[in-house]
Design a protein around this motif. Sequence first.
Motif, PDB file in Angstrom:
ATOM      1  N   ARG A 250     -11.666  31.004  19.278  1.00 41.72           N
ATOM      2  CA  ARG A 250     -10.380  31.030  18.572  1.00 41.72           C
ATOM      3  C   ARG A 250     -10.553  31.498  17.132  1.00 41.72           C
ATOM      4  N   MET A 251     -11.729  31.259  16.553  1.00 40.73           N
ATOM      5  CA  MET A 251     -11.982  31.699  15.179  1.00 40.73           C
ATOM      6  C   MET A 251     -12.046  33.217  15.063  1.00 40.73           C
ATOM      7  N   ARG A 252     -12.273  33.911  16.185  1.00 42.37           N
ATOM      8  CA  ARG A 252     -12.306  35.372  16.124  1.00 42.37           C
ATOM      9  C   ARG A 252     -10.925  35.964  15.869  1.00 42.37           C
ATOM     10  N   THR A 253      -9.882  35.232  16.243  1.00 42.55           N
ATOM     11  CA  THR A 253      -8.518  35.752  16.084  1.00 42.55           C
ATOM     12  C   THR A 253      -7.675  34.950  15.098  1.00 42.55           C
ATOM     13  N   SER A 254      -8.173  33.801  14.627  1.00 43.99           N
ATOM     14  CA  SER A 254      -7.432  32.976  13.673  1.00 43.99           C
ATOM     15  C   SER A 254      -8.313  32.701  12.457  1.00 43.99           C
TER      16      SER A 254
END
Length: 197
Positions: free
Chosen positions: A117-121
């Motif tokens: 999720r950190m890749r997109t947020s």
Amino acid sequence: MSPVRLVIFTRYPEPGKAKTRLIPALGAEGAAALHRRLTERTLEAARASGLTVEVRTTGATRAHFAAWLGDDLLLADQGEGDLGERLRRAANPAPALFIGSDLPDLTAGHLVEAAARMRTSPAVLGPAEDGGYWALGLRQPSDYLFADMPWSSDQVFALTLERLRGRGIDPALLPLLADCDRPEDLDRWPDLSGTAA
């Protein structure tokens, strides 16, 4: 994006200094033993996640932690100050994903999901049942999240979310988890504390 560092905060399981809120129920030795089991369980999930693991330590020397947890981990002292100051120091270099060591239901899957999720947020937040958070992932240092925070209160998650949104950041939210901190938490995981009938 650079690889995510999984940063785990823990203390050495010294009786009388670890899991002190559980001492009335388990005694100093029992609370320290529970803390030891929880940390080892957290490290098992962390290693299985495939992420780069860094353990931020307090309560003993690096040699003590290496002997306990293994010498394959990056170990760094938490340093002085409240939790906010210690988190702020550990947030560099970003990206960093912070978790504690008292999450009995944590799995490698939770950590893999958080890193993905950190890749997109720009931020991820894992709410805890007690009103805090069990995970905080940041793609860039965010000192404003760590100052003047009422740590160990039921306001931490809400205030963190409010501060992020105040900066125009809508964090990705992770599943709700519970930590094991208080005597009333022990009934949920009787196998951990040795209180199983």
